[in-house]
Design a protein around this motif. Structure first.
Motif, PDB file in Angstrom:
ATOM      1  N   SER A 166       4.749  11.275   2.617  1.00 47.55           N
ATOM      2  CA  SER A 166       5.701  11.227   3.726  1.00 47.55           C
ATOM      3  C   SER A 166       5.353  10.103   4.702  1.00 47.55           C
ATOM      4  N   LEU A 167       4.067   9.957   5.014  1.00 50.88           N
ATOM      5  CA  LEU A 167       3.650   8.918   5.950  1.00 50.88           C
ATOM      6  C   LEU A 167       3.864   7.526   5.354  1.00 50.88           C
ATOM      7  N   ALA A 168       3.636   7.411   4.051  1.00 52.46           N
ATOM      8  CA  ALA A 168       3.876   6.127   3.381  1.00 52.46           C
ATOM      9  C   ALA A 168       5.349   5.746   3.473  1.00 52.46           C
ATOM     10  N   GLY A 169       6.220   6.728   3.285  1.00 55.33           N
ATOM     11  CA  GLY A 169       7.657   6.464   3.413  1.00 55.33           C
ATOM     12  C   GLY A 169       8.027   6.066   4.826  1.00 55.33           C
ATOM     13  N   GLN A 170       7.381   6.660   5.804  1.00 54.44           N
ATOM     14  CA  GLN A 170       7.621   6.338   7.207  1.00 54.44           C
ATOM     15  C   GLN A 170       7.206   4.899   7.510  1.00 54.44           C
ATOM     16  N   ILE A 171       6.090   4.482   6.926  1.00 55.12           N
ATOM     17  CA  ILE A 171       5.606   3.104   7.119  1.00 55.12           C
ATOM     18  C   ILE A 171       6.594   2.109   6.522  1.00 55.12           C
ATOM     19  N   GLU A 172       7.081   2.398   5.316  1.00 53.35           N
ATOM     20  CA  GLU A 172       8.061   1.515   4.677  1.00 53.35           C
ATOM     21  C   GLU A 172       9.320   1.392   5.529  1.00 53.35           C
TER      22      GLU A 172
ATOM     23  N   MET B  29       0.827  -1.208   0.000  1.00 52.63           N
ATOM     24  CA  MET B  29       0.000   0.000   0.000  1.00 52.63           C
ATOM     25  C   MET B  29       0.860   1.257   0.000  1.00 52.63           C
ATOM     26  N   ALA B  30       1.912   1.241   0.790  1.00 49.28           N
ATOM     27  CA  ALA B  30       2.793   2.407   0.882  1.00 49.28           C
ATOM     28  C   ALA B  30       3.529   2.647  -0.429  1.00 49.28           C
ATOM     29  N   THR B  31       3.921   1.570  -1.099  1.00 44.72           N
ATOM     30  CA  THR B  31       4.622   1.699  -2.382  1.00 44.72           C
ATOM     31  C   THR B  31       3.731   2.330  -3.441  1.00 44.72           C
ATOM     32  N   LEU B  32       2.437   2.030  -3.394  1.00 44.83           N
ATOM     33  CA  LEU B  32       1.495   2.606  -4.362  1.00 44.83           C
ATOM     34  C   LEU B  32       1.429   4.125  -4.253  1.00 44.83           C
ATOM     35  N   ALA B  33       1.732   4.639  -3.069  1.00 53.52           N
ATOM     36  CA  ALA B  33       1.652   6.088  -2.852  1.00 53.52           C
ATOM     37  C   ALA B  33       2.732   6.850  -3.604  1.00 53.52           C
ATOM     38  N   ASP B  34       3.792   6.165  -3.996  1.00 54.50           N
ATOM     39  CA  ASP B  34       4.918   6.845  -4.640  1.00 54.50           C
ATOM     40  C   ASP B  34       4.499   7.615  -5.892  1.00 54.50           C
TER      41      ASP B  34
ATOM     42  N   VAL C   9      -2.250   6.338  13.253  1.00 56.65           N
ATOM     43  CA  VAL C   9      -3.704   6.343  13.091  1.00 56.65           C
ATOM     44  C   VAL C   9      -4.259   7.739  13.396  1.00 56.65           C
ATOM     45  N   ALA C  10      -3.781   8.339  14.467  1.00 54.71           N
ATOM     46  CA  ALA C  10      -4.227   9.691  14.826  1.00 54.71           C
ATOM     47  C   ALA C  10      -3.883  10.679  13.714  1.00 54.71           C
ATOM     48  N   THR C  11      -2.680  10.535  13.141  1.00 55.25           N
ATOM     49  CA  THR C  11      -2.268  11.424  12.047  1.00 55.25           C
ATOM     50  C   THR C  11      -3.131  11.208  10.811  1.00 55.25           C
ATOM     51  N   LEU C  12      -3.398   9.960  10.482  1.00 55.73           N
ATOM     52  CA  LEU C  12      -4.213   9.636   9.313  1.00 55.73           C
ATOM     53  C   LEU C  12      -5.642  10.161   9.456  1.00 55.73           C
ATOM     54  N   ARG C  13      -6.184  10.079  10.641  1.00 53.00           N
ATOM     55  CA  ARG C  13      -7.535  10.591  10.870  1.00 53.00           C
ATOM     56  C   ARG C  13      -7.589  12.108  10.674  1.00 53.00           C
ATOM     57  N   THR C  14      -6.553  12.781  11.151  1.00 57.20           N
ATOM     58  CA  THR C  14      -6.480  14.232  10.960  1.00 57.20           C
ATOM     59  C   THR C  14      -6.376  14.570   9.478  1.00 57.20           C
ATOM     60  N   LEU C  15      -5.541  13.830   8.753  1.00 60.87           N
ATOM     61  CA  LEU C  15      -5.399  14.056   7.326  1.00 60.87           C
ATOM     62  C   LEU C  15      -6.687  13.769   6.582  1.00 60.87           C
TER      63      LEU C  15
END
Length: 225
Positions: free
Chosen positions: A99-105, A84-89, A215-221
């Motif tokens: 940025s969050l996707a890169g953090q997850i990777e 999922m994170a790679t798809l964000a590229d 999760v808190a960051t994603l909800r805010t976004l």
């Protein structure tokens, strides 16, 4: 002649008595020495045996079934998160999503390697049996109900995410990753409660803390997208 006749006999008797005493003393010392050696051997053998048993017991008690299930289930869970994170590229339009996707990777890729190394050391397969899957399916994995277990996205979900672009991808990614993280958090809490391996429980604690923050960051976004 009488003097010369009796003197040698008395001397001979004394010499024989002295030799007998020395011989008896030697036998007594030898017997005592043998007893000490035996005791030393017994003590040494007992100590070595006890140490071996303690080491074996310690090695056998370093993990339990909950640790194994946690590692086996978290590996594919993390792998899907990486996909999922790679798809964000090349699909995300919001820099915060990228940025969050890169953090997850960065966080989950090394954890996958660690989980695999533990299973190898424990002599356990990387893939869980159907029984392990059923056990995990009974846990509270979030509210989406999208995947088959533990917040995992279905194949249809992944196809939709892959087909999305720009703001539509951003919203889909944030929504799906929230559910995905909630599944991982539930699994990690189960490991913290039921696991035995100290390192596995530490990793589970990190998952709970880090992914709860995400999760808190994603909800805010998601509210702002």
């Amino acid at each position: 002649m009488t003097v010369f006749t009796h003197a040698p006999r008395r001397t001979l008797h004394r010499r024989l008595a002295l030799v007998g005493a020395i011989a008896a003393g030697g036998l007594l010392l030898a017997g005592c020495g043998g007893s000490d050696d035996t005791k030393d051997m017994d003590h040494t053998g007992t100590k070595e045996s006890t140490a071996s048993e303690a080491t074996a017991g310690s090695a056998a008690g370093t993990f339990n079934d909950a640790d194994v299930r946690f590692a086996q289930m978290m590996i594919p869970h993390h792998e899907q998160a990486l996909t999922m994170a790679t798809l964000a590229d090349d699909r995300a339009s919001d820099a915060r999503i990228t940025s969050l996707a890169g953090q997850i990777e960065k966080a989950q890729d090394p954890e996958i390697a660690t989980l695999k190394s533990w299973l190898k050391d424990w002599g356990k397969p990387e893939k869980a049996s159907s029984g392990g899957m059923d056990g995990m399916a009974g846990m509270d994995h979030g509210s989406s109900g999208k995947g088959d277990m533990s917040g995992m996205m279905s194949k249809e979900d992944m196809r939709k995410l892959e087909a999305a672009q720009g703001p539509a991808f951003d919203r889909a990614f944030a929504s799906m990753m929230i559910d995905h993280h909630q599944g991982a958090i539930a699994m990690a809490k189960g490991e913290k409660k039921n696991g035995r391996n100290a390192k596995a429980k530490k990793l589970a604690d990190d998952v709970v803390k880090n992914q709860s923050t995400e999760v808190a960051t994603l909800r805010t976004l998601l509210d702002r997208l």
